[in-house]
Design a protein around this motif. Structure first.
Motif, mmCIF file in Angstrom:
data_model
loop_
_atom_site.group_PDB
_atom_site.id
_atom_site.type_symbol
_atom_site.label_atom_id
_atom_site.label_comp_id
_atom_site.label_asym_id
_atom_site.label_seq_id
_atom_site.Cartn_x
_atom_site.Cartn_y
_atom_site.Cartn_z
ATOM 1 N N GLY A 2 -11.761 -20.750 -5.712
ATOM 2 C CA GLY A 2 -11.981 -19.474 -6.362
ATOM 3 C C GLY A 2 -11.752 -19.608 -7.852
ATOM 4 O O GLY A 2 -11.687 -20.710 -8.397
ATOM 5 N N VAL A 19 -13.931 -23.449 1.321
ATOM 6 C CA VAL A 19 -14.518 -22.117 1.259
ATOM 7 C C VAL A 19 -14.662 -21.785 -0.225
ATOM 8 O O VAL A 19 -13.677 -21.538 -0.916
ATOM 9 N N TRP A 20 -15.881 -21.804 -0.710
ATOM 10 C CA TRP A 20 -16.160 -21.605 -2.135
ATOM 11 C C TRP A 20 -16.620 -20.166 -2.321
ATOM 12 O O TRP A 20 -17.724 -19.795 -1.934
ATOM 13 N N SER A 21 -15.752 -19.354 -2.932
ATOM 14 C CA SER A 21 -16.011 -17.920 -2.997
ATOM 15 C C SER A 21 -16.155 -17.385 -4.416
ATOM 16 O O SER A 21 -16.550 -16.223 -4.580
ATOM 17 N N ALA A 22 -15.834 -18.182 -5.431
ATOM 18 C CA ALA A 22 -15.932 -17.682 -6.810
ATOM 19 C C ALA A 22 -15.935 -18.850 -7.773
ATOM 20 O O ALA A 22 -15.453 -19.950 -7.471
ATOM 21 N N ASP A 47 -18.521 -24.237 2.626
ATOM 22 C CA ASP A 47 -19.105 -22.918 2.848
ATOM 23 C C ASP A 47 -19.275 -22.203 1.515
ATOM 24 O O ASP A 47 -18.293 -21.874 0.847
ATOM 25 N N GLN A 49 -19.870 -19.027 -0.235
ATOM 26 C CA GLN A 49 -19.758 -17.612 0.106
ATOM 27 C C GLN A 49 -20.080 -16.752 -1.110
ATOM 28 O O GLN A 49 -19.247 -15.993 -1.596
ATOM 29 N N GLY A 50 -21.292 -16.885 -1.605
ATOM 30 C CA GLY A 50 -21.704 -16.091 -2.753
ATOM 31 C C GLY A 50 -22.809 -16.775 -3.516
ATOM 32 O O GLY A 50 -23.233 -17.889 -3.198
ATOM 33 N N LYS A 73 -24.724 -21.852 3.143
ATOM 34 C CA LYS A 73 -24.623 -20.650 2.319
ATOM 35 C C LYS A 73 -24.594 -19.486 3.286
ATOM 36 O O LYS A 73 -25.611 -19.149 3.898
#
Length: 199
Positions: A2, A19-22, A47, A49-50, A73
């Motif tokens: 993040g 988990v790549w969210s930001a 993953d 996630q965005g 994705k």
């Protein structure tokens, strides 16, 4: 993963779960003092996630993302970009929005899975050469069953080399299968009815 901008000057090897969210990632590789690369190993999951981005610096194609596990994705209806050479020997799941590779994309091995739902489907775009020879599949999401003859343009590329060799994953059950339709710059999947409701 993040937060904000990240810079990677060495090899990042993943055998677990990312988990790549930001935030965005710059992979630094000049083949002299910086050797940035991403290696997603068998059993590893990455993953997206965005609508996020990975780029290489400098833009010399020394950096690379090699996927031997699972890259997907799973969120974001816009565009996520992986602007560096990508080599797939595992599973690439493009379930939501657009995944833009910018440069050449090697899908000679492994499996590509496109998600299809009632209001969205996964797409892959690139300006360079799409090298195809692995497996292709469709995953129906949220209980959705497409109408017969529905079409989904899942890939756009500058040049295509080859075609997917294994299409068994296009028989999705629920009385539906997909046929790949290639043009020089696109790949479209067309739904059709099978003989039985759950074939």
């Amino acid at each position: 993963l993040g937060g904000g901008q990240k810079e990677l000057g060495g090899s990042l090897t993943n055998s677990g779960q990312v988990v790549w969210s930001a935030g965005s990632i710059s992979v630094l590789n000049n083949a002299s003092t910086l050797f940035g690369s991403i290696e997603n190993q068998p059993g590893g999951s990455w993953d997206v996630q965005g609508d996020l981005s990975i780029n290489q610096s400098p833009a010399n194609n020394y950096a690379a993302f090699r996927n031997r596990g699972l890259l997907k994705k799973s969120a974001g209806t816009g565009t996520a970009s992986l602007d560096l050479p990508f080599f797939n020997q595992g599973t690439l799941k493009q379930l939501s929005g657009i995944l833009d590779f910018g440069r050449d994309l090697s899908l000679y091995a492994g499996t590509v899975v496109f998600g299809v739902s009632s209001n969205n489907f996964g797409r892959i775009n690139l300006a360079g050469t799409a090298s195809l020879a692995g497996s292709i599949a469709v995953e129906l999401l949220g209980g959705f069953v497409p109408a017969s003859n529905a079409t989904y343009q899942v890939m756009s590329y500058g040049v295509r080399a080859g075609a997917f060799a294994n299409t068994n994953g296009l028989n999705v059950g629920f009385g539906r299968y997909f046929t790949p339709v290639y043009t020089p710059t696109t790949l479209t999947l067309q739904a059709a009815a099978t003989n039985g409701p759950n074939a």
